[in-house]
Design a protein around this motif. Structure first.
Motif, short mmCIF file in Angstrom:
data_model
loop_
_atom_site.label_atom_id
_atom_site.label_comp_id
_atom_site.label_asym_id
_atom_site.label_seq_id
_atom_site.Cartn_x
_atom_site.Cartn_y
_atom_site.Cartn_z
N LYS A 117 -101.13 49.88 -17.55
CA LYS A 117 -101.13 48.42 -17.60
C LYS A 117 -101.26 47.88 -16.19
CE LYS A 117 -98.45 47.48 -21.78
NZ LYS A 117 -97.36 46.66 -22.35
N PRO A 118 -101.79 46.65 -16.06
CA PRO A 118 -101.81 46.02 -14.73
C PRO A 118 -100.39 45.84 -14.20
CG PRO A 118 -103.25 44.83 -16.25
CD PRO A 118 -102.46 45.81 -17.07
N LEU A 119 -100.23 46.01 -12.90
CA LEU A 119 -98.95 45.76 -12.26
C LEU A 119 -98.98 44.34 -11.71
CD1 LEU A 119 -96.19 46.55 -11.08
CD2 LEU A 119 -97.41 47.48 -9.09
N LEU A 120 -98.16 43.47 -12.29
CA LEU A 120 -98.06 42.08 -11.83
C LEU A 120 -96.93 41.98 -10.81
CD1 LEU A 120 -98.70 39.05 -11.95
CD2 LEU A 120 -97.16 38.89 -13.93
N VAL A 121 -97.27 41.61 -9.59
CA VAL A 121 -96.31 41.58 -8.50
C VAL A 121 -96.08 40.14 -8.05
CG1 VAL A 121 -95.72 42.45 -6.22
CG2 VAL A 121 -97.14 43.83 -7.73
N LYS A 122 -94.83 39.73 -8.08
CA LYS A 122 -94.46 38.41 -7.58
C LYS A 122 -93.48 38.57 -6.42
CE LYS A 122 -95.03 35.73 -11.86
NZ LYS A 122 -94.39 34.74 -12.77
N ASP A 167 -115.39 53.92 -17.12
CA ASP A 167 -115.32 55.37 -17.29
C ASP A 167 -114.05 55.91 -16.65
OD1 ASP A 167 -117.79 55.48 -18.60
OD2 ASP A 167 -118.88 55.55 -16.69
N GLN A 168 -113.71 55.35 -15.49
CA GLN A 168 -112.48 55.71 -14.78
C GLN A 168 -111.61 54.45 -14.76
OE1 GLN A 168 -111.73 58.71 -13.52
NE2 GLN A 168 -113.70 59.69 -13.94
N ARG A 169 -110.53 54.45 -15.53
CA ARG A 169 -109.68 53.26 -15.62
C ARG A 169 -109.09 52.93 -14.25
NH1 ARG A 169 -107.30 51.04 -20.29
NH2 ARG A 169 -105.70 49.50 -19.80
N PRO A 170 -109.40 51.75 -13.68
CA PRO A 170 -108.86 51.43 -12.37
C PRO A 170 -107.37 51.12 -12.42
CG PRO A 170 -110.06 49.55 -13.27
CD PRO A 170 -110.28 50.69 -14.23
N ILE A 171 -106.72 51.31 -11.28
CA ILE A 171 -105.34 50.87 -11.12
C ILE A 171 -105.41 49.38 -10.78
CG2 ILE A 171 -103.23 51.09 -9.76
CD1 ILE A 171 -104.06 54.00 -9.17
N VAL A 172 -104.88 48.54 -11.65
CA VAL A 172 -105.00 47.09 -11.46
C VAL A 172 -103.68 46.53 -10.93
CG1 VAL A 172 -105.51 44.88 -12.53
CG2 VAL A 172 -106.67 46.95 -13.34
N CYS A 189 -98.80 43.13 -18.98
CA CYS A 189 -98.57 43.60 -17.61
C CYS A 189 -97.21 44.28 -17.48
CB CYS A 189 -98.62 42.43 -16.62
SG CYS A 189 -100.20 41.56 -16.55
N PHE A 190 -97.09 45.13 -16.46
CA PHE A 190 -95.78 45.60 -16.03
C PHE A 190 -95.39 44.74 -14.84
CE2 PHE A 190 -92.68 48.07 -13.72
CZ PHE A 190 -91.90 48.60 -14.74
N PHE A 191 -94.23 44.12 -14.89
CA PHE A 191 -93.84 43.12 -13.91
C PHE A 191 -92.88 43.69 -12.87
CE2 PHE A 191 -90.58 39.98 -12.65
CZ PHE A 191 -91.38 39.11 -11.93
N HIS A 192 -93.10 43.27 -11.61
CA HIS A 192 -92.14 43.62 -10.55
C HIS A 192 -92.03 42.46 -9.56
CE1 HIS A 192 -89.72 46.11 -7.89
NE2 HIS A 192 -90.43 45.65 -6.89
N TYR A 193 -90.79 42.11 -9.25
CA TYR A 193 -90.54 41.07 -8.25
C TYR A 193 -90.09 41.75 -6.96
CZ TYR A 193 -88.81 36.85 -5.98
OH TYR A 193 -88.62 35.82 -5.08
N ILE A 194 -90.84 41.50 -5.88
CA ILE A 194 -90.49 42.09 -4.59
C ILE A 194 -89.39 41.24 -3.95
CG2 ILE A 194 -91.30 42.69 -2.28
CD1 ILE A 194 -94.00 43.28 -3.38
#
Length: 283
Positions: free
Chosen positions: A32-37, A154-159, A177-182
């Motif tokens: 899944k995309p990594l959503l960074v806030k 063809d190659q799933r990108p790291i989003v 998304c997978f969420f992470h707060y810095i």
């Protein structure tokens, strides 16, 4: 689901906390995309650059503006150029592919090797922008209506997607998304970050600067507390050859405004607030 053999552990230029390393690992495991806030200046954009660097992958960056449309990330069809060429009798008009301009998602999906795709500051765009990318980011494919072809990764990108929380993102998008707060770095982590940028910096200068810096961030009603990047700029000035070595040591700590405050404070409201605090302290 493919098993990842390489993991992001930070780099010599980027101090990653254990929770951030785990977030990168979890997003990759879930595909899944990594959503960074996080606050501006906490290294959200730099994270994507360092993930790509540490894993030896190509980085593709899509900087989002207020005028950016989701379609631009897929492709753009230049109908105006085709019309002009048809009027000039150019044979290129017979192949519509000559007027299809691939976007950043197209580039990432068709990359020969796996890559890192950074969608930077997604909250700057229109509120419908994230929803317009739901299918493409979920299925890693999209349809090109003009040519009738389907572009599939063809190659799933790291989003990695960054947001400064300027506006709320849709629930349907957040679910994908997978969420992470810095969190803003504590003093120990900040010392590590400073050491990365200034390996030979004086320990005394670091201690004096951090004391002022964190005291400044604690001031109530500050419109824009100084960030990590602004601290680095400030330290660069403090270490400049034409600056007195004892500029902080001779600073009156009762004063709210620090030396060279222009590197830390970025608007007149905060300067006025600090001036009022300094005046009240003198009284």
């Amino acid at each position: 689901m493919a098993v990842e053999t390489q993991h992001f552990t930070g780099t010599d230029q980027y101090i990653a906390t254990d929770s951030l390393k785990l977030a990168v690992k979890a997003a990759r495991a879930l595909q899944k995309p990594l959503l960074v806030k996080g606050e501006p200046g906490t290294g959200k954009t730099l994270l994507a650059e360092q993930v790509a660097d540490s894993l030896g992958l190509k980085l593709i960056t899509w900087h989002i503006k207020s005028t950016t449309k989701a379609q631009q990330g897929l492709y753009e069809y230049d109908a105006v150029s085709r019309l002009r060429d048809s009027q000039l009798g150019d044979d290129r008009v017979y192949d519509i592919k000559n007027y299809i301009k691939p976007g950043k998602l197209w580039e990432a999906f068709t990359s020969e090797e796996r890559c890192v795709l950074l969608i930077d500051e997604i909250d700057k765009a229109d509120i419908e922008f994230p929803n317009d990318l739901l299918h493409e980011l979920d299925k890693m494919s999209f349809f090109v209506y003009e040519t009738g072809e389907t572009i599939t990764a063809d190659q799933r990108p790291i989003v990695i997607i960054t947001s400064n929380n300027e506006k709320e993102l849709p629930d349907a998008f957040l679910r994908r998304c997978f969420f992470h707060y810095i969190e803003f770095p504590d003093e120990a982590t900040m010392r590590e970050i400073i050491h990365v940028h200034f390996p030979r910096i004086s320990a005394t200068l670091v201690s004096e600067a951090l004391q002022i810096f964190f005291k400044l961030r604690e001031i109530p009603n500050l419109k824009k507390p100084p960030s990590t990047s602004e601290l680095i700029d400030w330290l660069s000035l403090l270490m400049a050859d034409d600056m007195p070595e004892d500029i902080l040591r001779n600073h009156d700590h009762k004063k709210a405004i620090p030396p060279l405050y222009g590197a830390l404070i970025k608007n007149e409201q905060d300067v006025q607030l600090l001036e009022r605090l300094a005046f009240m302290t003198r009284r």
